[in-house]
Design a protein around this motif. Sequence first.
Motif, PDB file in Angstrom:
ATOM      1  N   THR A   1     -33.008  14.066  57.807  1.00 17.51           N
ATOM      2  CA  THR A   1     -32.127  12.925  57.514  1.00 17.51           C
ATOM      3  C   THR A   1     -32.933  11.643  57.367  1.00 17.51           C
ATOM      4  O   THR A   1     -32.683  10.848  56.449  1.00 17.51           O
ATOM      5  CB  THR A   1     -31.090  12.772  58.642  1.00 17.51           C
ATOM      6  OG1 THR A   1     -30.370  14.001  58.794  1.00 17.51           O
ATOM      7  CG2 THR A   1     -30.113  11.653  58.326  1.00 17.51           C
ATOM      8  N   SER A   2     -33.897  11.430  58.249  1.00 17.15           N
ATOM      9  CA  SER A   2     -34.716  10.215  58.167  1.00 17.15           C
ATOM     10  C   SER A   2     -35.520  10.187  56.875  1.00 17.15           C
ATOM     11  O   SER A   2     -35.596   9.151  56.201  1.00 17.15           O
ATOM     12  CB  SER A   2     -35.654  10.137  59.377  1.00 17.15           C
ATOM     13  OG  SER A   2     -34.925  10.126  60.582  1.00 17.15           O
TER      14      SER A   2
ATOM     15  N   SER B   1     -34.810  11.674  54.077  1.00 20.24           N
ATOM     16  CA  SER B   1     -33.892  11.448  52.943  1.00 20.24           C
ATOM     17  C   SER B   1     -33.500   9.978  52.846  1.00 20.24           C
ATOM     18  O   SER B   1     -33.478   9.400  51.751  1.00 20.24           O
ATOM     19  CB  SER B   1     -32.651  12.324  53.114  1.00 20.24           C
ATOM     20  OG  SER B   1     -32.996  13.694  53.151  1.00 20.24           O
ATOM     21  N   LEU B   2     -33.193   9.357  53.984  1.00 19.71           N
ATOM     22  CA  LEU B   2     -32.822   7.938  53.956  1.00 19.71           C
ATOM     23  C   LEU B   2     -33.984   7.067  53.492  1.00 19.71           C
ATOM     24  O   LEU B   2     -33.786   6.111  52.717  1.00 19.71           O
ATOM     25  CB  LEU B   2     -32.362   7.504  55.348  1.00 19.71           C
ATOM     26  CG  LEU B   2     -31.010   8.059  55.812  1.00 19.71           C
ATOM     27  CD1 LEU B   2     -30.720   7.617  57.235  1.00 19.71           C
ATOM     28  CD2 LEU B   2     -29.888   7.608  54.880  1.00 19.71           C
TER      29      LEU B   2
ATOM     30  N   GLU C   1     -34.031   4.715  50.261  1.00 26.73           N
ATOM     31  CA  GLU C   1     -34.387   3.295  50.325  1.00 26.73           C
ATOM     32  C   GLU C   1     -35.548   2.977  49.382  1.00 26.73           C
ATOM     33  O   GLU C   1     -35.533   1.960  48.678  1.00 26.73           O
ATOM     34  CB  GLU C   1     -34.764   2.923  51.750  1.00 26.73           C
ATOM     35  CG  GLU C   1     -35.048   1.436  51.907  1.00 26.73           C
ATOM     36  CD  GLU C   1     -35.728   1.107  53.220  1.00 26.73           C
ATOM     37  OE1 GLU C   1     -35.580  -0.033  53.688  1.00 26.73           O
ATOM     38  OE2 GLU C   1     -36.432   1.978  53.750  1.00 26.73           O
TER      39      GLU C   1
ATOM     40  N   ALA D   1     -32.973  -0.468  57.057  1.00 29.20           N
ATOM     41  CA  ALA D   1     -32.855   0.991  57.162  1.00 29.20           C
ATOM     42  C   ALA D   1     -33.848   1.549  58.170  1.00 29.20           C
ATOM     43  O   ALA D   1     -33.509   2.424  58.989  1.00 29.20           O
ATOM     44  CB  ALA D   1     -33.075   1.629  55.789  1.00 29.20           C
TER      45      ALA D   1
ATOM     46  N   LEU E   1     -33.105   3.520  61.671  1.00 31.36           N
ATOM     47  CA  LEU E   1     -33.703   4.817  61.977  1.00 31.36           C
ATOM     48  C   LEU E   1     -34.459   4.794  63.304  1.00 31.36           C
ATOM     49  O   LEU E   1     -34.380   5.741  64.093  1.00 31.36           O
ATOM     50  CB  LEU E   1     -34.648   5.240  60.853  1.00 31.36           C
ATOM     51  CG  LEU E   1     -33.985   5.736  59.560  1.00 31.36           C
ATOM     52  CD1 LEU E   1     -35.044   6.064  58.526  1.00 31.36           C
ATOM     53  CD2 LEU E   1     -33.131   6.963  59.841  1.00 31.36           C
TER      54      LEU E   1
END
Length: 564
Positions: free
Chosen positions: A38-39, A41-42, A46, A301, A305
Motif C-alpha cells: 500500500t505504501s 502504491s501511494l 504521488e 502523503a 504514511l
Amino acid sequence: MRRHLQLLALKIKTAPRPSARAVFALCLVMVFFALGWTSASLLQIETARRAELRECALGRSLDVATRNTTVRLAEWVAIETRRMDALFETPPETPFAQPLPTLPPPYVRLHFQISSDLVAATPAILAGTAAAVAAEGVLAELRARFPNAGEFHAAFFHAVSAHMRGLGKIPGGALGGAATGGGRAGSSERRRFGGVSALLPVWIGNDLFLLRAADTPQGDCIQGVWVDWPALREALLEGVTGELPAADIRKSSSAGAGGGTAGGAAGAGAADSAARSLFPMPLTLCAGARPPDTTPLVTSARLVLVVCWFFAILALTGGASVFFAILALSERRAAFVSAVTHELRTPLTTFQLYTEMLAEGMVPPEGAKKYIATLRDEATRLTHLVENVLGFARLERGKKMRRDDVLALSEIAERVAPRLRARLEGAGMTFAESTAAGAGDARLRTDITAVEQILFNLADNAAKYAGEGRRAELEINVRDGLAVFDFRDDGPGIPRASRRKIFNPFHRSAEAAAGRKPGVGLGLAISRQLARQLGGELVHLADVSGCAFRLTLPVGKGAGKKRG
C-alpha cells in the motif's frame, strides 16, 4: 472409498500443526507485506501526480514561450516585408546606385533579388562606402554557395505549396515540383498579393531565407532575405530563458524546406513531446531537459504514511507483547503443572507404599526407623517444594516483601547456619560458616524469612548437584554499604551453556534432567526475585572454581530499632 477418506482424516488429525509462533510470524509477514504494498502504491501515485503537475507546468511555460516567440517572429517578418517593399520599389539598373546610409538590420545578412539567369543584386547603397564593400562581399558569398537559381525557385514554390496547404486552400500534393506547377502557383500567389507574393520562410540546406516572388520590368524573379540564423536563434532564446532555462530552437520543415537535414530536424522535433512549432516559421521550440524534481522530503502523503507506519508498528508491537506474554504464561503453566506433578508423584508414592507397609506390620521393628526417616525426608522435600511453589505464586502476583526484621549479620548467620548445615550434611557434604571481623555488627532491615529461603535454596542446589564428600561454605562480609553473602561449593559447577538460563523459572540443566535429580527448577528463579524485592541482587560468580553465588543486600537503611 470410505476407507480412503478415513485414512485421509486420520492423516489430517495426526499431521503436525504449525506452532503459535509460526502462525503469528506469518500474520506479521502478511501485515507488513500489505502495508508495504500500500505504501509503495501511494508513493507511486504521488510521484506520478507530481510528474504530471511538472509536465503541465512545463507545457504552460512552453505555450507562453511559443506564443511570445511566434508574435515576435511575426512582427519581425512584417517589418522585413515592409523593408523589402521599400528597398525594391524601384528596381536598380545597376548595383549600388541609390544611397542607403545604413548596414542591413539585425538578423539579416543580405537583401537580394534573383532572376532566372542568376543575376543577383542587393538594393542599391552608396558605392565605395564600408556598407557597400560589406554587401558586395556577402553577395559574392551567396553566388558562390548557390550558383543555380533553380534551387531558390524550387524551394520557394515548395514553400508556397506548404503554405497553401496550411491555409486549407488546396489539398496536399496538389502543387507539384517547381519545374511543372511552380510557375502557375507562383503567379496565383502573386495575384493574391498584388505585384509580389507573401514573404515565406524557407530552409535551403542549413541557411534560412525569407523568399517571395515578384513581377519586375525585367520579368519574374525571386526576392529574399538571407537571415543570420545564429544571431536570430540567440536572440529568440534570450526571450524564452525566463520561462524555459534549457530551451532550444531547431529548424524544421513545417513551412517547406529543401535539403535532407531539415527533414531530420523536423522528425526530431516531432518526436519531442515538449516541443512546439513556431508557425509559420520552419522552426521548433523545444523545452530541453526537464527541470529537476524539487519535491520536498516531507510531503503530506509521506507524512501520513509515516504516521500510519508508526501507529501500525506500535499496535503490532503491543499485540506481539501481549501475544508472547500470553504464550509465555501458557508455557510456564504447562511447565509448572508438568514439573510439580512429577515432583509430587514420587514422594506421594513413597508415602502411600511405606505407610501401607507400616500399617500392615510388613516392616520389622528394627527396620521401622529407616522407613520413618525416609518418610520424614520426603515430608521435608515436599515442604520445601510447597514453599517454593507458594513463594513463586506470591511473586507472580506481584506481592511485595515486608522488610520489618531489623537484625545484625551475626544474628542472621546464627539463624540460617543450622538449617543449611543440616541439609548439606544430610547429603554427605561438609559445611562451614564464617563472618568477617567487624561485619557481624552491621544491621539491615529485611525479611529474614526471605533471606533464609534464598540461602537454603542455594544450599539445596549444592546438596543436589555437588555430590557426596564435597565441601560448602558461607562467607558473610560488608563492602561498600552492602551485606555480602558468598555461598560456594567445590562441586563440578554449572556448565557454560546453562549459565544464562539458570535463573529462568522451571529451567534445569541437561545433566540434572538426565540424572533425574529432584526439583522443578524454581529455586534460583525465586531466590533472585526475592533478592531484588529486598533491594539487593543475586548473581552467579563464573570466575570461581566449583559453583559460587553472591547475595548482596543493603545495610544501614532504617535499621535503628530491632523487632522484639
